[in-house]
Scaffold this active site. Sequence first.
Site, PDB file in Angstrom:
ATOM      1  N   ASP A   7       0.869  -1.168   0.000  1.00 16.15           N
ATOM      2  CA  ASP A   7       0.000   0.000   0.000  1.00 16.15           C
ATOM      3  C   ASP A   7       0.910   1.223   0.000  1.00 16.15           C
ATOM      4  O   ASP A   7       2.079   1.147   0.390  1.00 16.15           O
ATOM      5  CB  ASP A   7      -0.891  -0.027   1.252  1.00 16.15           C
ATOM      6  CG  ASP A   7      -1.771   1.199   1.359  1.00 16.15           C
ATOM      7  OD1 ASP A   7      -2.446   1.539   0.369  1.00 16.15           O
ATOM      8  OD2 ASP A   7      -1.773   1.825   2.432  1.00 16.15           O
ATOM      9  N   ASP A   9      -0.198   5.045   0.761  1.00 12.49           N
ATOM     10  CA  ASP A   9      -0.459   6.124   1.718  1.00 12.49           C
ATOM     11  C   ASP A   9      -0.439   5.621   3.153  1.00 12.49           C
ATOM     12  O   ASP A   9      -1.090   4.629   3.488  1.00 12.49           O
ATOM     13  CB  ASP A   9      -1.803   6.779   1.403  1.00 12.49           C
ATOM     14  CG  ASP A   9      -1.803   7.410   0.017  1.00 12.49           C
ATOM     15  OD1 ASP A   9      -0.866   8.163  -0.282  1.00 12.49           O
ATOM     16  OD2 ASP A   9      -2.728   7.126  -0.772  1.00 12.49           O
TER      17      ASP A   9
END
Length: 218
Positions: A7, A9
């Site tokens: 991922d 953010d």
Amino acid sequence: MTLAIFDLDNTLLAGDSDHAWGEFLVEEGLVDEEVYRQANDRFYQEYLNGELDVFEYQRFALQPLSTHSMEELESWRETFMAKKVQPMMLEKAATLLADHRAQGHTLMIITATNRFITEPIAELLGVDYLIATEPELVNGRFTGEVAGTPSFQDGKVVRLNDWLEAFDETLDGAWFYSDSHNDVPLLKLVQNPVAVDPDPTLEKLAIESGWPVMSLRD
């Protein structure tokens, strides 16, 4: 091919690039400050709460892209990268990517944030494969709509499965690193799920499930 999936953010970055882009537009006077900031903050809180309507949010996030030329947008993005993204870069994230690279793993970022924002970030991090929410493009301009399935929650699984089929690959031995409970569907799918600076909901699940919990923050 062993995939090391990340991922973006609040995982590889010390912040949320999507929300930061909204803040950047406000600070640069490119959108109505009061209205845009209020909506940007509301959507971000809904994301944190696991209550986000991803299509509603993406129409909001992509609307400014649809009203400006690609030349203007790319100029803004260059400034955004310097002002907002560079300060979010994490030395430990770079080390983690390098460790997987050294093991011969194939690196991938999978993010709900749209490709216009995240493509230069993936390039900066040296990650070759990016699955992001795709803004619709017609005749070289953004329409403000999403093309295909947003890579959010279960949509990340859908998009990743599409990628695996296209490349004739599998998830054998795959890793996935995330901070968010929104990524639980994909975390449950891989052999090596890792919670990175997790939100409270994910941290609880990771501990109960015996998943590693780590931090990339200094």
